[in-house]
Structures are given as C-alpha cells and as structure tokens.
Design a protein around this motif. Structure first.
Motif, PDB file in Angstrom:
ATOM      1  N   PRO A 191       0.686  -1.283   0.164  1.00  0.00           N
ATOM      2  CA  PRO A 191      -0.018   0.012   0.155  1.00  0.00           C
ATOM      3  C   PRO A 191       0.857   1.234   0.070  1.00  0.00           C
ATOM      4  O   PRO A 191       0.450   2.232  -0.466  1.00  0.00           O
ATOM      5  N   GLY A 192       1.894   1.071   0.825  1.00  0.00           N
ATOM      6  CA  GLY A 192       2.928   2.554   0.821  1.00  0.00           C
ATOM      7  C   GLY A 192       3.525   2.834  -0.545  1.00  0.00           C
ATOM      8  O   GLY A 192       4.327   3.748  -0.603  1.00  0.00           O
ATOM      9  N   GLY A 193       3.551   1.616  -1.578  1.00  0.00           N
ATOM     10  CA  GLY A 193       4.232   1.839  -2.816  1.00  0.00           C
ATOM     11  C   GLY A 193       5.569   1.129  -2.885  1.00  0.00           C
ATOM     12  O   GLY A 193       6.221   0.999  -3.950  1.00  0.00           O
ATOM     13  N   GLU A 194       5.912   0.320  -1.582  1.00  0.00           N
ATOM     14  CA  GLU A 194       7.101  -0.358  -1.541  1.00  0.00           C
ATOM     15  C   GLU A 194       6.914  -1.773  -2.619  1.00  0.00           C
ATOM     16  O   GLU A 194       5.822  -2.094  -2.515  1.00  0.00           O
ATOM     17  N   VAL A 195       7.759  -2.203  -3.076  1.00  0.00           N
ATOM     18  CA  VAL A 195       7.729  -3.450  -3.789  1.00  0.00           C
ATOM     19  C   VAL A 195       8.333  -4.515  -3.290  1.00  0.00           C
ATOM     20  O   VAL A 195       9.714  -4.299  -2.724  1.00  0.00           O
ATOM     21  N   ILE A 196       7.869  -5.665  -3.186  1.00  0.00           N
ATOM     22  CA  ILE A 196       8.441  -7.059  -2.813  1.00  0.00           C
ATOM     23  C   ILE A 196       8.557  -7.981  -3.906  1.00  0.00           C
ATOM     24  O   ILE A 196       7.538  -8.012  -4.726  1.00  0.00           O
ATOM     25  N   THR A 197       9.768  -8.528  -4.131  1.00  0.00           N
ATOM     26  CA  THR A 197       9.878  -9.534  -5.366  1.00  0.00           C
ATOM     27  C   THR A 197      10.058 -10.810  -4.780  1.00  0.00           C
ATOM     28  O   THR A 197      10.860 -11.032  -4.097  1.00  0.00           O
ATOM     29  N   SER A 198       9.197 -11.947  -5.193  1.00  0.00           N
ATOM     30  CA  SER A 198       9.624 -13.323  -4.936  1.00  0.00           C
ATOM     31  C   SER A 198       9.743 -14.215  -6.044  1.00  0.00           C
ATOM     32  O   SER A 198       9.083 -14.128  -7.023  1.00  0.00           O
ATOM     33  N   ILE A 199      10.654 -15.258  -5.761  1.00  0.00           N
ATOM     34  CA  ILE A 199      10.765 -16.168  -6.687  1.00  0.00           C
ATOM     35  C   ILE A 199      10.191 -17.663  -6.229  1.00  0.00           C
ATOM     36  O   ILE A 199      10.621 -17.944  -5.055  1.00  0.00           O
ATOM     37  N   ILE A 200       9.084 -17.938  -7.148  1.00  0.00           N
ATOM     38  CA  ILE A 200       8.380 -19.086  -6.561  1.00  0.00           C
ATOM     39  C   ILE A 200       8.257 -20.119  -7.567  1.00  0.00           C
ATOM     40  O   ILE A 200       8.821 -19.539  -8.838  1.00  0.00           O
ATOM     41  N   SER A 201       7.969 -21.266  -7.570  1.00  0.00           N
ATOM     42  CA  SER A 201       7.951 -22.090  -8.512  1.00  0.00           C
ATOM     43  C   SER A 201       6.646 -21.746  -9.510  1.00  0.00           C
ATOM     44  O   SER A 201       5.874 -21.234  -9.086  1.00  0.00           O
ATOM     45  N   LYS A 202       6.685 -21.967 -10.858  1.00  0.00           N
ATOM     46  CA  LYS A 202       5.854 -21.750 -11.836  1.00  0.00           C
ATOM     47  C   LYS A 202       4.690 -22.738 -11.484  1.00  0.00           C
ATOM     48  O   LYS A 202       3.338 -22.070 -11.468  1.00  0.00           O
ATOM     49  N   ASP A 203       4.813 -23.871 -10.981  1.00  0.00           N
ATOM     50  CA  ASP A 203       3.575 -24.725 -10.804  1.00  0.00           C
ATOM     51  C   ASP A 203       2.936 -23.874  -9.537  1.00  0.00           C
ATOM     52  O   ASP A 203       1.547 -24.061  -9.534  1.00  0.00           O
ATOM     53  N   ALA A 204       3.685 -23.329  -8.478  1.00  0.00           N
ATOM     54  CA  ALA A 204       3.135 -22.754  -7.481  1.00  0.00           C
ATOM     55  C   ALA A 204       2.064 -21.511  -7.638  1.00  0.00           C
ATOM     56  O   ALA A 204       0.929 -21.406  -7.403  1.00  0.00           O
ATOM     57  N   ALA A 205       2.818 -20.680  -8.627  1.00  0.00           N
ATOM     58  CA  ALA A 205       2.016 -19.497  -9.180  1.00  0.00           C
ATOM     59  C   ALA A 205       0.699 -19.891  -9.792  1.00  0.00           C
ATOM     60  O   ALA A 205      -0.262 -19.327  -9.556  1.00  0.00           O
ATOM     61  N   GLU A 206       0.566 -20.840 -10.438  1.00  0.00           N
ATOM     62  CA  GLU A 206      -0.413 -21.651 -11.317  1.00  0.00           C
ATOM     63  C   GLU A 206      -1.355 -22.055 -10.380  1.00  0.00           C
ATOM     64  O   GLU A 206      -2.862 -21.781 -10.180  1.00  0.00           O
ATOM     65  N   ALA A 207      -1.052 -22.716  -9.296  1.00  0.00           N
ATOM     66  CA  ALA A 207      -2.118 -23.569  -8.369  1.00  0.00           C
ATOM     67  C   ALA A 207      -2.510 -22.239  -7.366  1.00  0.00           C
ATOM     68  O   ALA A 207      -3.644 -22.466  -6.978  1.00  0.00           O
ATOM     69  N   LEU A 208      -1.853 -21.257  -7.009  1.00  0.00           N
ATOM     70  CA  LEU A 208      -2.337 -20.173  -6.413  1.00  0.00           C
ATOM     71  C   LEU A 208      -3.358 -19.021  -7.271  1.00  0.00           C
ATOM     72  O   LEU A 208      -3.986 -18.298  -6.802  1.00  0.00           O
ATOM     73  N   GLY A 209      -3.190 -19.359  -8.451  1.00  0.00           N
ATOM     74  CA  GLY A 209      -4.076 -18.430  -9.646  1.00  0.00           C
ATOM     75  C   GLY A 209      -3.366 -17.015  -9.523  1.00  0.00           C
ATOM     76  O   GLY A 209      -4.205 -16.315  -9.861  1.00  0.00           O
ATOM     77  N   LEU A 210      -2.479 -16.928  -9.429  1.00  0.00           N
ATOM     78  CA  LEU A 210      -1.697 -15.553  -9.278  1.00  0.00           C
ATOM     79  C   LEU A 210      -1.786 -14.876 -10.770  1.00  0.00           C
ATOM     80  O   LEU A 210      -1.624 -15.500 -11.702  1.00  0.00           O
ATOM     81  N   THR A 211      -2.544 -13.680 -10.653  1.00  0.00           N
ATOM     82  CA  THR A 211      -2.536 -12.825 -11.817  1.00  0.00           C
ATOM     83  C   THR A 211      -2.329 -11.327 -11.383  1.00  0.00           C
ATOM     84  O   THR A 211      -2.479 -11.070 -10.139  1.00  0.00           O
TER      85      THR A 211
END
Length: 70
Positions: free
Chosen positions: A30-50
């Motif tokens: 919310p304050g404009g800070e950015v966090i970058t995370s590297i996760i597995s492609k399978d996890a991103a798909e399973a979480l439905g990230l968009t």
C-alpha cells in the motif's frame, strides 16, 4: 488464515514474469514499496496468481543479513 510467521504484508500483484521453471512475482504494498518473490511456476499457477490480484508476502526467517558500502 493463521500463520506462525510474524511478517505478513498484504499487497497487489504488479507483475508476474514466468520462466520455464520459476515465476518472479512483484508485489506492490500500500505504501508503494515493492517486494519481489521467486516461486515455482507450478505454485504460481496453483495459487491462481494474476496481475491486480491481492496476495500476501509472508516472511519467515531465522536470520537477517545486513551489509554496508564500507
């Protein structure tokens, strides 16, 4: 959702960069800070990230390493 991790930050997915195996997920807080995370492609798909979806950065670490330019 209950977690043992003390550092939970809610944000909005700003971008997702999919690789062959991993996904780089950029979460804007919310304050404009950015966090970058590297996760597995399978996890991103399973979480439905968009882009635009709400997600949580949950940080559980036993050590924090600091450095200086000196």
């Amino acid at each position: 959702m209950k977690l043992s991790a003390r550092n939970t930050m809610k944000g909005t997915i700003k971008d997702i960069i999919l690789g062959q195996v991993n996904a780089e997920v950029i979460l804007e807080l919310p304050g404009g800070e950015v966090i970058t995370s590297i996760i597995s492609k399978d996890a991103a798909e399973a979480l439905g990230l968009t882009k635009g979806k709400t997600a949580y950065a949950i940080i559980k670490a036993s050590a924090v390493v600091l450095g200086t330019d000196d």
